[in-house]
Enzyme design. Sequence first.
Site, short mmCIF file in Angstrom:
data_model
loop_
_atom_site.label_atom_id
_atom_site.label_comp_id
_atom_site.label_asym_id
_atom_site.label_seq_id
_atom_site.Cartn_x
_atom_site.Cartn_y
_atom_site.Cartn_z
CB SER A 152 11.49 27.25 3.01
OG SER A 152 11.97 28.48 3.50
CE1 TYR A 165 16.57 25.28 2.94
CE2 TYR A 165 15.50 27.42 2.84
CZ TYR A 165 15.56 26.12 3.33
OH TYR A 165 14.60 25.68 4.21
CE LYS A 169 13.56 23.47 1.83
NZ LYS A 169 13.03 22.16 2.26
#
Length: 269
Positions: A152, A165, A169
Amino acid sequence: MPLALATGWPFGPGRSLAGKRAIVTGASSGIGRELAGQLHGIGVRLLLLSRNEEKLAELGQSLGGGSEFLAGDVTDPSVRREAIERAEQAFGGLDLLFNNAGAGAYGRFIEVSPDRLRRLMEVNLFAPAEFIREAAPALAAGDDPAVVNVGSILGCRGLPFSSEYCSSKFALHGLSEAIRPELKAKGIDLLVVAPGTTETGFKQNVIDQQGTPPWARRGGVPAEHVARATLHALRRRRRFIIPNTQGWAMVTANRFAPWLVDRVLDRYG
Protein backbone atom coordinates in the site's frame (compact mmCIF):
# COMPACT_ATOMS: atom_id res chain seq x y z
CA MET A 1 -6.30 6.64 -17.01
CA PRO A 2 -4.19 6.60 -13.82
CA LEU A 3 -0.46 6.18 -14.25
CA ALA A 4 1.75 3.61 -12.55
CA LEU A 5 5.10 4.66 -11.10
CA ALA A 6 7.51 1.73 -11.42
CA THR A 7 11.03 0.91 -10.34
CA GLY A 8 13.19 -1.94 -11.49
CA TRP A 9 15.72 -2.91 -14.16
CA PRO A 10 14.14 -1.63 -17.41
CA PHE A 11 16.17 -3.82 -19.76
CA GLY A 12 16.40 -7.51 -20.51
CA PRO A 13 13.84 -10.08 -21.67
CA GLY A 14 10.27 -9.83 -20.50
CA ARG A 15 8.33 -12.53 -18.70
CA SER A 16 5.62 -14.49 -20.45
CA LEU A 17 2.64 -15.23 -18.20
CA ALA A 18 0.68 -17.54 -20.49
CA GLY A 19 0.59 -21.07 -19.13
CA LYS A 20 1.96 -20.12 -15.70
CA ARG A 21 0.67 -21.73 -12.48
CA ALA A 22 -0.41 -19.32 -9.75
CA ILE A 23 -1.89 -18.98 -6.28
CA VAL A 24 -3.91 -15.82 -5.62
CA THR A 25 -5.02 -15.01 -2.06
CA GLY A 26 -7.96 -12.75 -1.31
CA ALA A 27 -9.32 -13.80 -4.69
CA SER A 28 -13.07 -13.40 -4.12
CA SER A 29 -13.27 -9.60 -4.42
CA GLY A 30 -11.46 -6.40 -5.34
CA ILE A 31 -7.94 -6.59 -6.74
CA GLY A 32 -7.75 -10.35 -6.17
CA ARG A 33 -10.87 -11.00 -8.22
CA GLU A 34 -9.61 -8.78 -11.03
CA LEU A 35 -6.24 -10.53 -10.97
CA ALA A 36 -8.02 -13.88 -11.20
CA GLY A 37 -10.07 -12.78 -14.19
CA GLN A 38 -7.16 -11.28 -16.09
CA LEU A 39 -4.81 -14.17 -15.34
CA HIS A 40 -7.44 -16.71 -16.37
CA GLY A 41 -7.98 -14.78 -19.59
CA ILE A 42 -4.35 -15.25 -20.64
CA GLY A 43 -4.23 -18.94 -19.80
CA VAL A 44 -2.75 -18.94 -16.30
CA ARG A 45 -3.78 -21.97 -14.22
CA LEU A 46 -5.09 -20.73 -10.89
CA LEU A 47 -5.51 -21.82 -7.30
CA LEU A 48 -7.79 -19.14 -5.85
CA LEU A 49 -7.91 -18.75 -2.07
CA SER A 50 -10.41 -16.75 0.00
CA ARG A 51 -12.36 -17.04 3.24
CA ASN A 52 -15.64 -16.36 1.41
CA GLU A 53 -16.78 -19.70 0.01
CA GLU A 54 -19.95 -18.24 -1.55
CA LYS A 55 -18.06 -15.59 -3.50
CA LEU A 56 -15.45 -18.15 -4.55
CA ALA A 57 -18.21 -20.32 -5.99
CA GLU A 58 -19.60 -17.31 -7.85
CA LEU A 59 -16.13 -16.53 -9.19
CA GLY A 60 -15.74 -20.12 -10.30
CA GLN A 61 -18.94 -19.91 -12.31
CA SER A 62 -17.82 -16.67 -13.98
CA LEU A 63 -14.39 -18.06 -14.92
CA GLY A 64 -15.50 -21.45 -16.11
CA GLY A 65 -13.15 -24.42 -15.89
CA GLY A 66 -9.41 -24.65 -15.41
CA SER A 67 -9.10 -23.23 -11.90
CA GLU A 68 -8.94 -24.65 -8.39
CA PHE A 69 -10.70 -23.02 -5.43
CA LEU A 70 -9.95 -23.21 -1.72
CA ALA A 71 -12.02 -21.57 1.01
CA GLY A 72 -9.97 -20.83 4.09
CA ASP A 73 -8.14 -18.29 6.23
CA VAL A 74 -4.69 -17.40 4.89
CA THR A 75 -3.41 -17.01 8.46
CA ASP A 76 -3.95 -20.76 9.00
CA PRO A 77 -0.75 -22.72 8.19
CA SER A 78 -2.75 -25.80 7.19
CA VAL A 79 -4.70 -23.74 4.61
CA ARG A 80 -1.48 -22.38 3.10
CA ARG A 81 0.02 -25.87 2.92
CA GLU A 82 -3.12 -27.24 1.29
CA ALA A 83 -3.04 -24.46 -1.30
CA ILE A 84 0.54 -25.27 -2.27
CA GLU A 85 -0.09 -29.02 -2.33
CA ARG A 86 -3.23 -28.65 -4.45
CA ALA A 87 -1.44 -26.39 -6.92
CA GLU A 88 1.36 -28.92 -7.27
CA GLN A 89 -1.07 -31.82 -7.65
CA ALA A 90 -3.40 -30.06 -10.09
CA PHE A 91 -0.83 -28.15 -12.16
CA GLY A 92 2.42 -30.02 -11.57
CA GLY A 93 4.12 -27.07 -9.91
CA LEU A 94 3.92 -23.39 -8.97
CA ASP A 95 5.30 -20.31 -10.76
CA LEU A 96 3.52 -17.29 -9.23
CA LEU A 97 2.35 -16.39 -5.72
CA PHE A 98 0.11 -13.35 -5.29
CA ASN A 99 -0.09 -12.29 -1.63
CA ASN A 100 -3.16 -10.11 -2.01
CA ALA A 101 -5.34 -10.91 1.03
CA GLY A 102 -5.46 -8.09 3.56
CA ALA A 103 -7.45 -6.39 6.30
CA GLY A 104 -7.65 -2.90 7.79
CA ALA A 105 -8.95 -0.94 10.75
CA TYR A 106 -9.80 2.70 11.52
CA GLY A 107 -9.38 4.58 14.77
CA ARG A 108 -6.93 6.40 17.02
CA PHE A 109 -4.11 4.14 18.16
CA ILE A 110 -4.20 4.99 21.87
CA GLU A 111 -7.97 4.51 22.09
CA VAL A 112 -8.31 0.99 20.70
CA SER A 113 -7.51 -2.54 21.80
CA PRO A 114 -3.99 -3.91 21.20
CA ASP A 115 -5.65 -6.97 19.65
CA ARG A 116 -6.21 -4.95 16.46
CA LEU A 117 -2.50 -4.56 15.80
CA ARG A 118 -1.87 -8.26 16.36
CA ARG A 119 -4.73 -9.28 14.06
CA LEU A 120 -3.62 -6.98 11.24
CA MET A 121 -0.04 -8.15 11.55
CA GLU A 122 -1.26 -11.74 11.27
CA VAL A 123 -3.17 -11.05 8.06
CA ASN A 124 -1.02 -8.41 6.36
CA LEU A 125 2.49 -9.49 7.39
CA PHE A 126 2.84 -12.91 9.00
CA ALA A 127 0.58 -14.74 6.53
CA PRO A 128 2.32 -13.50 3.36
CA ALA A 129 5.73 -13.90 4.98
CA GLU A 130 5.07 -17.54 5.87
CA PHE A 131 3.40 -18.22 2.53
CA ILE A 132 6.61 -17.12 0.80
CA ARG A 133 8.72 -19.28 3.09
CA GLU A 134 6.49 -22.32 2.56
CA ALA A 135 6.10 -21.85 -1.20
CA ALA A 136 9.78 -21.07 -1.89
CA PRO A 137 10.80 -24.68 -2.75
CA ALA A 138 7.93 -25.06 -5.21
CA LEU A 139 8.57 -21.64 -6.73
CA ALA A 140 12.31 -22.29 -7.06
CA ALA A 141 11.46 -25.36 -9.14
CA GLY A 142 8.97 -23.40 -11.23
CA ASP A 143 9.12 -21.67 -14.60
CA ASP A 144 10.52 -18.12 -14.32
CA PRO A 145 8.85 -17.71 -10.89
CA ALA A 146 7.82 -14.58 -9.01
CA VAL A 147 6.14 -13.42 -5.82
CA VAL A 148 3.78 -10.43 -5.81
CA ASN A 149 3.18 -8.73 -2.46
CA VAL A 150 0.26 -6.31 -2.51
CA GLY A 151 1.30 -3.56 -0.11
CA SER A 152 0.00 0.00 0.00
CA ILE A 153 1.07 3.61 -0.30
CA LEU A 154 0.42 3.52 3.46
CA GLY A 155 3.49 1.34 3.59
CA CYS A 156 5.41 4.38 2.29
CA ARG A 157 3.74 7.11 4.37
CA GLY A 158 1.75 6.61 7.56
CA LEU A 159 -1.63 8.32 8.00
CA PRO A 160 -3.69 8.97 11.13
CA PHE A 161 -6.58 6.62 11.97
CA SER A 162 -4.80 3.75 10.17
CA SER A 163 -1.80 3.17 12.44
CA GLU A 164 -2.05 -0.62 12.61
CA TYR A 165 -2.64 -0.97 8.88
CA CYS A 166 0.28 1.36 8.12
CA SER A 167 2.52 -0.60 10.48
CA SER A 168 1.69 -3.89 8.80
CA LYS A 169 2.26 -2.54 5.29
CA PHE A 170 5.53 -0.80 6.21
CA ALA A 171 6.65 -4.14 7.61
CA LEU A 172 5.59 -6.00 4.45
CA HIS A 173 7.51 -3.53 2.28
CA GLY A 174 10.59 -3.90 4.49
CA LEU A 175 10.39 -7.68 4.47
CA SER A 176 10.09 -7.65 0.70
CA GLU A 177 13.21 -5.54 0.29
CA ALA A 178 15.14 -7.69 2.76
CA ILE A 179 14.32 -11.06 1.21
CA ARG A 180 14.42 -10.00 -2.46
CA PRO A 181 18.15 -10.83 -2.86
CA GLU A 182 17.64 -14.17 -1.10
CA LEU A 183 14.80 -15.08 -3.45
CA LYS A 184 16.70 -13.76 -6.46
CA ALA A 185 19.50 -16.21 -5.66
CA LYS A 186 16.93 -18.98 -6.11
CA GLY A 187 15.68 -17.48 -9.38
CA ILE A 188 12.51 -15.98 -7.85
CA ASP A 189 11.59 -12.34 -8.56
CA LEU A 190 9.63 -10.24 -6.06
CA LEU A 191 7.28 -7.38 -6.99
CA VAL A 192 5.71 -5.03 -4.45
CA VAL A 193 2.49 -3.32 -5.59
CA ALA A 194 1.56 -0.24 -3.53
CA PRO A 195 -1.97 0.84 -4.48
CA GLY A 196 -3.54 4.01 -3.24
CA THR A 197 -7.30 4.24 -2.72
CA THR A 198 -8.88 1.56 -4.89
CA GLU A 199 -12.49 0.66 -5.66
CA THR A 200 -12.57 -2.67 -3.82
CA GLY A 201 -14.39 -4.39 -0.97
CA PHE A 202 -11.69 -3.18 1.43
CA LYS A 203 -14.17 -1.34 3.63
CA GLN A 204 -15.94 -4.66 4.19
CA ASN A 205 -12.60 -6.11 5.38
CA VAL A 206 -12.12 -3.49 8.09
CA ILE A 207 -12.00 -5.56 11.28
CA ASP A 208 -12.77 -2.61 13.55
CA GLN A 209 -13.94 0.92 12.81
CA GLN A 210 -13.77 3.77 15.31
CA GLY A 211 -14.57 6.66 12.98
CA THR A 212 -13.68 7.07 9.31
CA PRO A 213 -10.92 9.38 8.04
CA PRO A 214 -11.91 11.75 5.21
CA TRP A 215 -9.66 10.06 2.65
CA ALA A 216 -11.42 6.73 3.21
CA ARG A 217 -14.64 8.23 1.87
CA ARG A 218 -13.16 9.18 -1.48
CA GLY A 219 -13.41 7.11 -4.62
CA GLY A 220 -10.34 5.40 -5.97
CA VAL A 221 -8.95 3.87 -9.12
CA PRO A 222 -10.69 0.77 -10.44
CA ALA A 223 -9.39 -2.57 -9.17
CA GLU A 224 -9.20 -3.61 -12.82
CA HIS A 225 -6.55 -0.94 -13.41
CA VAL A 226 -4.45 -2.09 -10.44
CA ALA A 227 -4.60 -5.70 -11.66
CA ARG A 228 -3.65 -4.73 -15.20
CA ALA A 229 -0.73 -2.60 -13.96
CA THR A 230 0.41 -5.50 -11.77
CA LEU A 231 0.52 -7.96 -14.66
CA HIS A 232 2.30 -5.41 -16.84
CA ALA A 233 4.90 -4.94 -14.09
CA LEU A 234 5.36 -8.71 -13.82
CA ARG A 235 5.98 -8.96 -17.54
CA ARG A 236 8.49 -6.09 -17.34
CA ARG A 237 10.19 -7.58 -14.26
CA ARG A 238 9.55 -4.53 -12.11
CA ARG A 239 10.36 -4.47 -8.41
CA PHE A 240 7.91 -1.84 -7.11
CA ILE A 241 4.93 0.02 -8.56
CA ILE A 242 2.41 2.61 -7.39
CA PRO A 243 -0.56 2.16 -9.78
CA ASN A 244 -2.29 5.36 -8.70
CA THR A 245 -1.38 8.96 -9.57
CA GLN A 246 -2.71 10.42 -6.31
CA GLY A 247 -0.74 7.85 -4.34
CA TRP A 248 2.36 8.62 -6.38
CA ALA A 249 1.89 12.33 -5.65
CA MET A 250 1.61 11.74 -1.90
CA VAL A 251 4.67 9.50 -1.78
CA THR A 252 6.66 11.99 -3.86
CA ALA A 253 5.60 14.90 -1.65
CA ASN A 254 6.59 12.94 1.43
CA ARG A 255 9.99 12.17 -0.04
CA PHE A 256 10.88 15.76 -0.86
CA ALA A 257 8.83 17.76 1.67
CA PRO A 258 7.84 15.50 4.58
CA TRP A 259 7.39 18.54 6.82
CA LEU A 260 4.62 19.75 4.50
CA VAL A 261 2.81 16.40 4.59
CA ASP A 262 3.17 16.38 8.40
CA ARG A 263 1.62 19.83 8.56
CA VAL A 264 -1.38 18.78 6.49
CA LEU A 265 -1.95 15.64 8.54
CA ASP A 266 -1.56 17.37 11.92
CA ARG A 267 -5.13 18.62 11.61
CA TYR A 268 -6.37 15.03 11.91
CA GLY A 269 -4.72 14.30 15.26
